[in-house]
Design a protein around this motif. Structure first.
Motif, PDB file in Angstrom:
ATOM      1  N   THR A 132       0.835  -1.106  -0.044  1.00  0.00           N
ATOM      2  CA  THR A 132      -0.111   0.044   0.056  1.00  0.00           C
ATOM      3  C   THR A 132       0.888   1.281  -0.003  1.00  0.00           C
ATOM      4  OG1 THR A 132      -1.547  -1.167   1.019  1.00  0.00           O
ATOM      5  CG2 THR A 132      -1.984   1.161   1.246  1.00  0.00           C
ATOM      6  N   ALA A 133       1.870   1.388   0.844  1.00  0.00           N
ATOM      7  CA  ALA A 133       2.911   2.626   0.703  1.00  0.00           C
ATOM      8  C   ALA A 133       3.588   2.708  -0.408  1.00  0.00           C
ATOM      9  CB  ALA A 133       4.027   2.198   1.761  1.00  0.00           C
ATOM     10  N   VAL A 134       3.753   1.601  -1.086  1.00  0.00           N
ATOM     11  CA  VAL A 134       4.250   1.842  -2.517  1.00  0.00           C
ATOM     12  C   VAL A 134       3.353   2.307  -3.802  1.00  0.00           C
ATOM     13  CG1 VAL A 134       5.436   1.009  -4.659  1.00  0.00           C
ATOM     14  CG2 VAL A 134       6.114   0.046  -2.186  1.00  0.00           C
ATOM     15  N   VAL A 135       2.073   1.627  -3.625  1.00  0.00           N
ATOM     16  CA  VAL A 135       0.887   1.970  -4.513  1.00  0.00           C
ATOM     17  C   VAL A 135       0.597   3.405  -4.251  1.00  0.00           C
ATOM     18  CG1 VAL A 135      -1.557   1.426  -4.941  1.00  0.00           C
ATOM     19  CG2 VAL A 135       0.178  -0.167  -4.836  1.00  0.00           C
ATOM     20  N   ALA A 136       0.358   3.934  -2.991  1.00  0.00           N
ATOM     21  CA  ALA A 136       0.174   5.200  -2.546  1.00  0.00           C
ATOM     22  C   ALA A 136       1.189   6.388  -3.275  1.00  0.00           C
ATOM     23  CB  ALA A 136      -0.002   5.472  -1.113  1.00  0.00           C
ATOM     24  N   ARG A 137       2.168   5.981  -3.099  1.00  0.00           N
ATOM     25  CA  ARG A 137       3.384   7.022  -3.605  1.00  0.00           C
ATOM     26  C   ARG A 137       3.071   7.006  -5.152  1.00  0.00           C
ATOM     27  NH1 ARG A 137       8.059   9.502  -1.520  1.00  0.00           N
ATOM     28  NH2 ARG A 137       7.037   8.917   0.435  1.00  0.00           N
ATOM     29  N   LEU A 138       3.115   5.795  -5.862  1.00  0.00           N
ATOM     30  CA  LEU A 138       3.072   5.661  -7.068  1.00  0.00           C
ATOM     31  C   LEU A 138       1.779   6.381  -7.785  1.00  0.00           C
ATOM     32  CD1 LEU A 138       4.119   1.684  -7.862  1.00  0.00           C
ATOM     33  CD2 LEU A 138       5.269   3.979  -8.549  1.00  0.00           C
ATOM     34  N   SER A 139       0.799   6.250  -6.894  1.00  0.00           N
ATOM     35  CA  SER A 139      -0.638   6.780  -7.679  1.00  0.00           C
ATOM     36  C   SER A 139      -0.500   8.462  -7.706  1.00  0.00           C
ATOM     37  CB  SER A 139      -1.612   6.275  -6.576  1.00  0.00           C
ATOM     38  OG  SER A 139      -1.624   7.295  -5.135  1.00  0.00           O
ATOM     39  N   SER A 140       0.419   8.976  -7.024  1.00  0.00           N
ATOM     40  CA  SER A 140       0.620  10.443  -7.094  1.00  0.00           C
ATOM     41  C   SER A 140       1.922  10.876  -7.979  1.00  0.00           C
ATOM     42  CB  SER A 140       0.496  11.089  -5.765  1.00  0.00           C
ATOM     43  OG  SER A 140      -0.481  10.823  -5.188  1.00  0.00           O
ATOM     44  N   ALA A 141       2.739   9.780  -8.275  1.00  0.00           N
ATOM     45  CA  ALA A 141       3.997  10.134  -8.941  1.00  0.00           C
ATOM     46  C   ALA A 141       3.662  10.607 -10.391  1.00  0.00           C
ATOM     47  CB  ALA A 141       4.705   9.026  -8.765  1.00  0.00           C
ATOM     48  N   PRO A 142       4.582  11.325 -10.942  1.00  0.00           N
ATOM     49  CA  PRO A 142       4.347  11.983 -12.425  1.00  0.00           C
ATOM     50  C   PRO A 142       4.602  10.625 -13.324  1.00  0.00           C
ATOM     51  CG  PRO A 142       6.632  12.266 -11.468  1.00  0.00           C
ATOM     52  CD  PRO A 142       5.883  11.722 -10.278  1.00  0.00           C
ATOM     53  N   ASP A 143       4.627  11.077 -14.688  1.00  0.00           N
ATOM     54  CA  ASP A 143       4.830   9.894 -15.624  1.00  0.00           C
ATOM     55  C   ASP A 143       3.980   8.795 -15.855  1.00  0.00           C
ATOM     56  OD1 ASP A 143       6.963  11.683 -16.806  1.00  0.00           O
ATOM     57  OD2 ASP A 143       8.149  10.782 -15.451  1.00  0.00           O
ATOM     58  N   ASP A 144       4.460   7.547 -15.524  1.00  0.00           N
ATOM     59  CA  ASP A 144       3.741   6.293 -15.569  1.00  0.00           C
ATOM     60  C   ASP A 144       3.257   5.892 -14.194  1.00  0.00           C
ATOM     61  OD1 ASP A 144       3.517   6.621 -18.213  1.00  0.00           O
ATOM     62  OD2 ASP A 144       5.482   5.235 -18.466  1.00  0.00           O
ATOM     63  N   GLY A 145       3.712   6.654 -12.944  1.00  0.00           N
ATOM     64  CA  GLY A 145       3.304   6.306 -11.502  1.00  0.00           C
ATOM     65  C   GLY A 145       2.025   5.964 -11.426  1.00  0.00           C
ATOM     66  N   PRO A 146       0.841   6.294 -11.797  1.00  0.00           N
ATOM     67  CA  PRO A 146      -0.582   5.683 -11.510  1.00  0.00           C
ATOM     68  C   PRO A 146      -0.612   4.607 -12.256  1.00  0.00           C
ATOM     69  CG  PRO A 146      -0.534   8.229 -11.948  1.00  0.00           C
ATOM     70  CD  PRO A 146       0.869   7.731 -12.268  1.00  0.00           C
ATOM     71  N   VAL A 147      -0.078   4.534 -13.593  1.00  0.00           N
ATOM     72  CA  VAL A 147      -0.152   3.077 -14.235  1.00  0.00           C
ATOM     73  C   VAL A 147       0.369   1.992 -13.532  1.00  0.00           C
ATOM     74  CG1 VAL A 147       0.387   1.909 -16.549  1.00  0.00           C
ATOM     75  CG2 VAL A 147      -0.389   4.295 -16.651  1.00  0.00           C
ATOM     76  N   GLU A 148       1.768   2.344 -13.084  1.00  0.00           N
ATOM     77  CA  GLU A 148       2.507   1.436 -12.545  1.00  0.00           C
ATOM     78  C   GLU A 148       1.678   0.800 -10.938  1.00  0.00           C
ATOM     79  OE1 GLU A 148       4.913  -0.369 -13.537  1.00  0.00           O
ATOM     80  OE2 GLU A 148       4.963   0.816 -15.464  1.00  0.00           O
ATOM     81  N   ALA A 149       1.142   1.924 -10.446  1.00  0.00           N
ATOM     82  CA  ALA A 149       0.492   1.590  -9.218  1.00  0.00           C
ATOM     83  C   ALA A 149      -0.739   0.370  -9.526  1.00  0.00           C
ATOM     84  CB  ALA A 149      -0.322   2.940  -8.493  1.00  0.00           C
ATOM     85  N   LEU A 150      -1.343   0.524 -10.588  1.00  0.00           N
ATOM     86  CA  LEU A 150      -2.409  -0.217 -11.030  1.00  0.00           C
ATOM     87  C   LEU A 150      -1.827  -1.481 -11.302  1.00  0.00           C
ATOM     88  CD1 LEU A 150      -5.095   1.878 -13.175  1.00  0.00           C
ATOM     89  CD2 LEU A 150      -5.686   0.891 -11.110  1.00  0.00           C
ATOM     90  N   LYS A 151      -0.928  -1.504 -12.079  1.00  0.00           N
ATOM     91  CA  LYS A 151      -0.189  -2.743 -12.184  1.00  0.00           C
ATOM     92  C   LYS A 151       0.239  -3.502 -11.220  1.00  0.00           C
ATOM     93  CE  LYS A 151       1.678  -1.463 -16.682  1.00  0.00           C
ATOM     94  NZ  LYS A 151       2.805  -1.412 -17.646  1.00  0.00           N
ATOM     95  N   LEU A 152       0.777  -2.925  -9.963  1.00  0.00           N
ATOM     96  CA  LEU A 152       1.369  -3.556  -8.868  1.00  0.00           C
ATOM     97  C   LEU A 152       0.024  -4.138  -8.177  1.00  0.00           C
ATOM     98  CD1 LEU A 152       3.662  -4.366  -6.840  1.00  0.00           C
ATOM     99  CD2 LEU A 152       3.497  -1.976  -6.041  1.00  0.00           C
ATOM    100  N   PHE A 153      -1.138  -3.379  -8.004  1.00  0.00           N
ATOM    101  CA  PHE A 153      -2.261  -3.887  -7.452  1.00  0.00           C
ATOM    102  C   PHE A 153      -2.862  -5.238  -8.164  1.00  0.00           C
ATOM    103  CE2 PHE A 153      -7.031  -3.560  -7.503  1.00  0.00           C
ATOM    104  CZ  PHE A 153      -7.145  -4.037  -6.078  1.00  0.00           C
ATOM    105  N   ARG A 154      -2.726  -5.080  -9.274  1.00  0.00           N
ATOM    106  CA  ARG A 154      -3.277  -6.327 -10.102  1.00  0.00           C
ATOM    107  C   ARG A 154      -2.595  -7.417  -9.875  1.00  0.00           C
ATOM    108  NH1 ARG A 154      -8.281  -4.807 -10.453  1.00  0.00           N
ATOM    109  NH2 ARG A 154      -8.628  -3.185 -11.491  1.00  0.00           N
TER     110      ARG A 154
END
Length: 709
Positions: A132-154
């Motif tokens: 969750t800590a990593v997803v939360a940071r990725l979700s607000s990160a620039p570039d592909d951060g939100p996309v990577e957050a979704l991939k990690l969650f999946r």
């Protein structure tokens, strides 16, 4: 991450390894049990022997738990060594999870995500707090951060679903905090379908949406421009009886401010000041929705995607439940008074709208509030500073900074960065340097990477590439890691000062930095550097390498190439460039089939104008007509006045020579037809009017003979 993870019981394998450990492992384990992490690290570092899994896992855990840059580097070195020796299986899931959290806190989010992906591939499931800590940071990160957050969650949820018993990995199952972090990624992407998908999965993990889930839905509405749905989100929260808190109202104020609807935001804040519970009624009146009559609202949603509408009908059943509209709007459980955050959000709206006087008046009103919870804080004052800097009132902004110090509201790094940016925009680099010194010496605030990025960009504005490099090196000397913006801004300094080779060196350093990702902006800056000197061949090599790396040129890339071609006086290159641009533009046409790996190109007025200019000057009239036709088809008005001037100055005596050979005259026929067609487009006399030849004496100093054509 809490200490529970650190104290997890040993596996049977680890207990056996501990029992049979060599004396040196026993010594290392003893140091770790006594929390002598520094001594344990030195014992490990000076030993050629690879400790047993228990010692390695505990050492990585304790280094990660220290949350310092040096300890994180040490933990990473252990992981690197084990990966190189194919011994990564010696580390347990607990220590890898802690390492991922530590890396996330240190800003190394990409590394943290790679650790978690390695765990999942190895059959481990990270603790929910770790991923969750990593997803939360990725979700607000620039570039592909939100996309990577979704991939990690999946990746995590797919692994969970494969388990025969859901209790086998209960500690890894997503909770409400985890789901909200993923919903935030969907909202930042503006992906309503992904938002609905995650929302629908919540019951599978025995998770229910809370107020934050719906606040995030408001954020999604802002991202996709659906102001008409904000009220429905609030009413849905009240209908479901979800525990209500003032953050939902604050989110609403923020949403209306983001839409630029300050009138509704003001009425909402005023209703909160009056402790009114009928906020929904207030918002219905503001949005002018005629619920009782069932008429359409004033909002024109005819252009909204039908699939998007279906998504929100599922997320917000009250959208289609007309019975709810006939009843009285739901009431808040109690009145909620606005606080500092609420007022400051409204202040930011005034600031964004350029209403400086209203921003300052709001600050004065907050000072007079009886409730201390509504008094201005450092964010409020910083908003006023930002508003003043925005209009260039640097002296008044400094007065506000002095007042903050006088009344005991300490300015923070953001306040100083805003002031630094103000001085740099006004080309007052010396004052920016003085402020930097004051910030460090007097306020005790250390600059961050944003501070240095601002200063580097300021040096570019005054054409001081040496100063930009000096700040870049000073930043690294302070132990501050450059960001993508740092690299590209320094590249910009060298590119604009005619030093493309130095820009290329910076690019290579950026490419070798694992903390950042080379993006399209960096490639474009590299192309720009060469094109500014007319080095078209070098620029083309960069573009080719760019394509080989899976990065497709955009209008900015092609625009730089076009300018470089014009500077180098290589019109033949312009024809090749136009062919590529035309092919990419045609992909946008409805029903046009194309290679899906190459995205279509949106026509750019500057690019097309430059290409047309080159073609007209080189007498490539057929291509010039193609380009201006593309401009007109895409609503870009060609500059006919400019093209007429160029034609008259350069080509008014074309095809008038009587001494050319018959063969050469025959070859001119097609070009002459194209020239006549171009003259027709310009509105100049031409053969399409009366078939007569048109002559115009060239202006002195201009004109080309037919031999030069």
């Amino acid at each position: 991450m809490n200490a529970v993870l650190l104290q997890s019981p040993l596996s049977p394998f680890q207990r056996a390894a501990t029992t049979n450990a060599e004396p040196r492992d026993q010594k290392l384990l003893s140091l770790l049990r006594d929390r002598k992490t520094e001594e344990a690290w030195h014992a490990y570092a000076h030993s050629t022997h690879l400790p047993n899994p228990t010692c390695l896992s505990r050492l990585v855990c304790q280094l990660s738990y220290q949350n310092t840059l040096s300890s994180l580097t040490r933990a990473q070195s252990i992981v690197t060594r084990l990966r190189n020796e194919r011994q990564l299986h010696r580390l347990d899931a607990n220590c890898l999870g802690l390492l991922a959290v530590a890396a996330t806190k240190a800003g190394h989010t990409l590394y943290a995500a790679s650790v978690l992906r390695s765990m999942i591939r190895s059959g481990y499931l990270p603790h929910v707090k770790a991923w969750t800590a990593v997803v939360a940071r990725l979700s607000s990160a620039p570039d592909d951060g939100p996309v990577e957050a979704l991939k990690l969650f999946r990746s995590v949820t797919r692994r969970l679903r494969k388990l025969p018993d859901k209790d086998m990995a209960a500690a890894s199952r997503p909770d409400t905090t985890a789901i909200n972090a993923v919903l935030n990624a969907c909202a930042n992407l503006g992906d309503a379908k992904a938002f609905l998908q995650v929302f629908d999965e919540m019951p599978q993990f025995d998770v229910s949406p809370d107020a934050l889930s719906y606040n995030t839905m408001m954020k999604l509405c802002c991202k996709i421009g659906r102001k008409d749905l904000l009220l429905f989100v609030l009413e849905r929260v009240l209908q479901l009886g979800i525990p209500f808190c003032v953050t939902s109202l604050q989110s609403l104020v923020s949403a209306y401010v983001e839409f630029g609807d300050l009138e509704t935001a003001e009425k909402l804040v005023q209703a909160m000041r009056e402790q009114r519970r009928d906020i929904c009624r207030v918002l219905r009146e503001c949005s002018n929705l005629e619920y009782l009559s069932g008429n359409e609202s004033d909002y024109d949603n005819s252009n909204n995607d039908e699939d998007e509408d279906c998504v929100f009908e599922k997320l917000l059943p009250n959208l289609v439940d007309q019975s709810g509209h006939e009843a009285e709007p739901p009431l808040l459980p109690k009145g909620y008074a606005p606080n500092t955050r609420t007022y400051t959000t409204l202040m930011k709206g005034y600031m964004n709208a350029g209403r400086v006087s209203d921003t300052v008046r709001m600050l004065e009103a907050m000072r007079r509030q009886d409730d201390k919870g509504s008094h201005p804080d450092h964010v409020s004052y910083t908003t006023v500073v930002s508003a003043l800097v925005k209009v260039g009132s640097m002296d008044r902004a400094r007065e506000v900074l002095a007042e903050m110090t006088r009344i005991g509201v300490p300015a923070n790094l953001i306040t100083y960065n805003i002031l630094l940016k103000g001085y740099c925009k006004q080309l007052q680099i010396n004052k920016a340097k003085e402020l930097l010194k004051e910030m460090v010496d007097d306020a005790g605030i250390q600059p961050d990477v944003v501070s240095y990025n601002i200063l580097i960009d300021g040096c570019i504005l005054v054409d001081d590439s040496a100063g930009a490099l000096s700040f870049f090196n000073e930043m690294r000397a302070r132990g501050i890691a450059p960001t993508k913006i740092s690299y590209t801004t320094l590249m910009k300094a060298f590119a604009y000062s005619g030093q493309p080779k130095l820009a290329h060196k910076v690019f290579n350093e950026m490419d070798n930095d694992p903390r950042v990702k080379v993006d399209l902006i960096a490639w474009n800056m590299l192309v720009e550097g060469y094109c500014r000197l007319g080095l078209v061949e070098e620029a083309k090599k960069v573009v080719q390498k760019m394509k080989e790396n899976g990065v497709h040129p955009d209008s900015s890339t092609y625009g730089s190439l076009a300018n470089g071609i014009a500077l180098a006086r290589k019109p033949g290159e312009a024809l090749l460039l136009w062919n590529e641009v035309k092919e990419r533009c045609e992909m946008r046409k409805e029903g046009e089939k194309s290679d899906s790996s190459v995205p279509p190109l949106k026509p750019d007025g500057g690019l097309l104008d430059t290409l047309a200019d080159i073609c007209v000057r080189a007498a490539f009239f057929r291509k010039a007509l193609e380009i201006v036709a593309c401009m007109e088809e895409n609503g870009i008005a060609p500059n006919k006045t400019k093209f007429t001037r160029i034609y008259v100055e350069m080509h008014s005596r074309m095809f008038t020579s009587k001494h050319a050979s018959r063969a050469r005259q025959d070859r001119r026929i097609e070009r002459k037809r194209a020239a006549e067609a171009f003259k027709f487009w310009l509105g100049l006399p031409n053969s399409y009017y009366d078939g007569s030849e048109w002559r115009l004496e060239p202006m002195e100093g201009y004109g080309t003979t037919s031999d030069s054509v």
